[in-house]
Design a protein around this motif. Structure first.
Motif, PDB file in Angstrom:
ATOM      1  N   ASP A 172       3.786   7.342  17.543  1.00 42.27           N
ATOM      2  CA  ASP A 172       2.660   7.715  16.678  1.00 42.27           C
ATOM      3  C   ASP A 172       3.116   7.969  15.244  1.00 42.27           C
ATOM      4  OD1 ASP A 172       0.654   7.441  18.518  1.00 42.27           O
ATOM      5  OD2 ASP A 172       0.588   9.553  19.087  1.00 42.27           O
ATOM      6  N   VAL A 173       4.168   8.757  15.093  1.00 39.43           N
ATOM      7  CA  VAL A 173       4.618   9.144  13.757  1.00 39.43           C
ATOM      8  C   VAL A 173       5.397   8.023  13.078  1.00 39.43           C
ATOM      9  CG1 VAL A 173       6.027  10.761  12.419  1.00 39.43           C
ATOM     10  CG2 VAL A 173       4.692  11.586  14.373  1.00 39.43           C
ATOM     11  N   ASN A 174       6.352   7.447  13.777  1.00 35.51           N
ATOM     12  CA  ASN A 174       7.302   6.530  13.147  1.00 35.51           C
ATOM     13  C   ASN A 174       6.823   5.088  13.036  1.00 35.51           C
ATOM     14  OD1 ASN A 174       8.756   8.909  13.640  1.00 35.51           O
ATOM     15  ND2 ASN A 174      10.658   7.825  13.980  1.00 35.51           N
ATOM     16  N   LEU A 175       5.913   4.687  13.891  1.00 37.04           N
ATOM     17  CA  LEU A 175       5.476   3.290  13.884  1.00 37.04           C
ATOM     18  C   LEU A 175       3.987   3.124  13.629  1.00 37.04           C
ATOM     19  CD1 LEU A 175       6.107   0.295  14.251  1.00 37.04           C
ATOM     20  CD2 LEU A 175       5.826   0.618  16.735  1.00 37.04           C
ATOM     21  N   ASN A 176       3.170   3.812  14.421  1.00 36.72           N
ATOM     22  CA  ASN A 176       1.723   3.625  14.279  1.00 36.72           C
ATOM     23  C   ASN A 176       1.214   4.054  12.915  1.00 36.72           C
ATOM     24  OD1 ASN A 176       1.675   2.663  16.892  1.00 36.72           O
ATOM     25  ND2 ASN A 176       1.035   4.604  17.802  1.00 36.72           N
ATOM     26  N   SER A 177       1.816   5.086  12.335  1.00 34.07           N
ATOM     27  CA  SER A 177       1.385   5.526  11.005  1.00 34.07           C
ATOM     28  C   SER A 177       1.712   4.469   9.955  1.00 34.07           C
ATOM     29  CB  SER A 177       2.047   6.855  10.633  1.00 34.07           C
ATOM     30  OG  SER A 177       3.437   6.699  10.393  1.00 34.07           O
ATOM     31  N   VAL A 178       2.825   3.783  10.120  1.00 36.61           N
ATOM     32  CA  VAL A 178       3.212   2.713   9.193  1.00 36.61           C
ATOM     33  C   VAL A 178       2.195   1.569   9.256  1.00 36.61           C
ATOM     34  CG1 VAL A 178       4.968   0.972   8.669  1.00 36.61           C
ATOM     35  CG2 VAL A 178       5.649   3.290   9.330  1.00 36.61           C
ATOM     36  N   ILE A 179       1.828   1.201  10.463  1.00 39.13           N
ATOM     37  CA  ILE A 179       0.857   0.125  10.649  1.00 39.13           C
ATOM     38  C   ILE A 179      -0.496   0.518  10.062  1.00 39.13           C
ATOM     39  CG2 ILE A 179      -0.390  -1.239  12.381  1.00 39.13           C
ATOM     40  CD1 ILE A 179       2.112  -0.876  14.200  1.00 39.13           C
ATOM     41  N   LYS A 180      -0.931   1.724  10.362  1.00 31.95           N
ATOM     42  CA  LYS A 180      -2.231   2.200   9.874  1.00 31.95           C
ATOM     43  C   LYS A 180      -2.246   2.287   8.347  1.00 31.95           C
ATOM     44  CE  LYS A 180      -6.345   4.204  10.291  1.00 31.95           C
ATOM     45  NZ  LYS A 180      -7.536   3.494  10.805  1.00 31.95           N
ATOM     46  N   LEU A 181      -1.206   2.846   7.753  1.00 26.35           N
ATOM     47  CA  LEU A 181      -1.142   2.974   6.302  1.00 26.35           C
ATOM     48  C   LEU A 181      -1.117   1.613   5.624  1.00 26.35           C
ATOM     49  CD1 LEU A 181       1.281   5.994   6.089  1.00 26.35           C
ATOM     50  CD2 LEU A 181      -0.866   5.831   4.816  1.00 26.35           C
ATOM     51  N   THR A 182      -0.389   0.682   6.194  1.00 22.83           N
ATOM     52  CA  THR A 182      -0.347  -0.668   5.644  1.00 22.83           C
ATOM     53  C   THR A 182      -1.726  -1.311   5.699  1.00 22.83           C
ATOM     54  OG1 THR A 182       1.962  -0.927   6.326  1.00 22.83           O
ATOM     55  CG2 THR A 182       0.733  -2.937   5.843  1.00 22.83           C
ATOM     56  N   HIS A 183      -2.375  -1.181   6.846  1.00 22.38           N
ATOM     57  CA  HIS A 183      -3.725  -1.739   7.025  1.00 22.38           C
ATOM     58  C   HIS A 183      -4.697  -1.185   5.985  1.00 22.38           C
ATOM     59  CE1 HIS A 183      -7.349  -3.147   9.067  1.00 22.38           C
ATOM     60  NE2 HIS A 183      -7.797  -1.906   9.073  1.00 22.38           N
ATOM     61  N   LEU A 184      -4.646   0.120   5.754  1.00 29.88           N
ATOM     62  CA  LEU A 184      -5.565   0.763   4.823  1.00 29.88           C
ATOM     63  C   LEU A 184      -5.231   0.471   3.357  1.00 29.88           C
ATOM     64  CD1 LEU A 184      -5.874   4.294   6.494  1.00 29.88           C
ATOM     65  CD2 LEU A 184      -7.611   2.492   6.477  1.00 29.88           C
ATOM     66  N   SER A 185      -3.974   0.211   3.082  1.00 29.04           N
ATOM     67  CA  SER A 185      -3.528   0.095   1.694  1.00 29.04           C
ATOM     68  C   SER A 185      -3.608  -1.310   1.126  1.00 29.04           C
ATOM     69  CB  SER A 185      -2.086   0.602   1.563  1.00 29.04           C
ATOM     70  OG  SER A 185      -1.996   1.971   1.925  1.00 29.04           O
ATOM     71  N   VAL A 186      -3.686  -2.314   1.980  1.00 25.99           N
ATOM     72  CA  VAL A 186      -3.632  -3.698   1.501  1.00 25.99           C
ATOM     73  C   VAL A 186      -4.687  -3.987   0.432  1.00 25.99           C
ATOM     74  CG1 VAL A 186      -4.077  -6.093   2.182  1.00 25.99           C
ATOM     75  CG2 VAL A 186      -2.495  -4.703   3.505  1.00 25.99           C
ATOM     76  N   LYS A 187      -5.913  -3.547   0.651  1.00 28.35           N
ATOM     77  CA  LYS A 187      -6.976  -3.861  -0.308  1.00 28.35           C
ATOM     78  C   LYS A 187      -6.708  -3.232  -1.674  1.00 28.35           C
ATOM     79  CE  LYS A 187     -10.002  -0.091   1.324  1.00 28.35           C
ATOM     80  NZ  LYS A 187     -11.335   0.221   1.933  1.00 28.35           N
ATOM     81  N   HIS A 188      -6.030  -2.096  -1.695  1.00 33.50           N
ATOM     82  CA  HIS A 188      -5.708  -1.450  -2.961  1.00 33.50           C
ATOM     83  C   HIS A 188      -4.486  -2.085  -3.616  1.00 33.50           C
ATOM     84  CE1 HIS A 188      -8.645   1.538  -1.856  1.00 33.50           C
ATOM     85  NE2 HIS A 188      -7.968   1.846  -0.755  1.00 33.50           N
ATOM     86  N   LEU A 189      -3.492  -2.424  -2.809  1.00 30.89           N
ATOM     87  CA  LEU A 189      -2.274  -3.029  -3.332  1.00 30.89           C
ATOM     88  C   LEU A 189      -2.517  -4.451  -3.826  1.00 30.89           C
ATOM     89  CD1 LEU A 189       0.193  -1.751  -0.589  1.00 30.89           C
ATOM     90  CD2 LEU A 189       0.091  -0.969  -2.955  1.00 30.89           C
ATOM     91  N   THR A 190      -3.506  -5.125  -3.256  1.00 31.40           N
ATOM     92  CA  THR A 190      -3.850  -6.475  -3.721  1.00 31.40           C
ATOM     93  C   THR A 190      -4.301  -6.437  -5.180  1.00 31.40           C
ATOM     94  OG1 THR A 190      -4.510  -7.156  -1.484  1.00 31.40           O
ATOM     95  CG2 THR A 190      -5.344  -8.469  -3.315  1.00 31.40           C
ATOM     96  N   LYS A 191      -5.011  -5.387  -5.554  1.00 32.72           N
ATOM     97  CA  LYS A 191      -5.527  -5.267  -6.923  1.00 32.72           C
ATOM     98  C   LYS A 191      -4.410  -5.023  -7.943  1.00 32.72           C
ATOM     99  CE  LYS A 191      -9.834  -3.186  -5.224  1.00 32.72           C
ATOM    100  NZ  LYS A 191     -10.661  -1.949  -5.203  1.00 32.72           N
ATOM    101  N   THR A 192      -3.298  -4.477  -7.491  1.00 29.41           N
ATOM    102  CA  THR A 192      -2.222  -4.105  -8.416  1.00 29.41           C
ATOM    103  C   THR A 192      -0.961  -4.947  -8.249  1.00 29.41           C
ATOM    104  OG1 THR A 192      -1.419  -2.411  -6.861  1.00 29.41           O
ATOM    105  CG2 THR A 192      -3.032  -1.702  -8.518  1.00 29.41           C
ATOM    106  N   ASN A 193      -1.039  -5.989  -7.392  1.00 35.18           N
ATOM    107  CA  ASN A 193       0.172  -6.736  -7.036  1.00 35.18           C
ATOM    108  C   ASN A 193       1.267  -5.753  -6.633  1.00 35.18           C
ATOM    109  OD1 ASN A 193      -0.902  -9.302  -7.545  1.00 35.18           O
ATOM    110  ND2 ASN A 193      -0.340  -9.222  -9.704  1.00 35.18           N
TER     111      ASN A 193
END
Length: 203
Positions: A119-140
């Protein structure tokens, strides 16, 4: 000769940055001009690191402090939402949060520890990546995942930790390919662990 970086105008979210490696990363970004987000479980530790970041920031930027339990999806969602709401953007995501639990496959608590560590070491990484992509796309933007030498080397009573760190390496490789056309760079940094008898200390 020290290397100087310029992250002026960038927003860096560092998970598990209330101590250890994460705190050092937050300080480096702050010293380099970035606005940083300090996150972790302990509010007092977060405040201490945030104060240190503001002290080294060239513009005396005050970090965003977010108490986060990375086992809880709602907390992870709140972390990303609060970051973007506060700063209006996200440029760098550093997935550093993690715990190390020692357990042999024959131990009664093995499965319980396996679930907690995933949960802490892997699933949080996947979840954060999933949520952040739309924001990171705007800023390269950039994603930096913290793995470990245990991702390629086995150790006694550490199968779960080794599996997770191996998964982080492969997830990074997959995301680097998948997100390249969105202008997002994804890299993995290996940390080193030190074994002292039966105790593991994260560097």
């Amino acid at each position: 000769m020290s290397i100087k970086y310029n992250f002026e105008g960038k927003v860096a979210l560092i998970t598990g940055s209330s101590s250890g490696i994460g705190a050092a990363i937050a300080l480096l970004f702050a010293r380099s001009g970035a606005r940083v987000v300090v996150s972790g479980l302990n509010g007092d530790d977060i405040s201490r690191v945030a104060h240190e970041c503001s002290q080294v920031s060239p513009m005396a930027y005050k970090p965003l402090e977010v108490v986060t339990d990375f086992r809880i999806e709602g907390d992870i969602q709140r972390l990303v939402d609060t970051t973007v709401h506060t700063f209006g953007r996200l440029d760098i995501l550093v997935n550093n949060a993690g715990v190390c639990l020692i357990s042999k496959i024959t131990d009664p608590e093995y499965i319980e520890r396996q679930k907690a560590l995933f949960d802490v070491n892997l699933n949080s990484v996947i979840k954060l990546t999933h949520l952040s992509v739309k924001h990171l796309t705007k800023t390269n933007g950039n994603i930096i995942n913290i793995s470990s030498v245990t991702g390629i080397q086995s150790y006694t009573a550490s199968s779960v930790y080794c599996m997770v760190k191996a998964a982080i390496i492969m997830f990074t490789q997959c995301m680097a390919t998948e997100l390249a056309d969105k202008g997002i760079r994804v890299n993995c940094v290996w940390s080193v662990i030190y074994f002292n008898l039966s105790v593991i200390m994260l560097s």
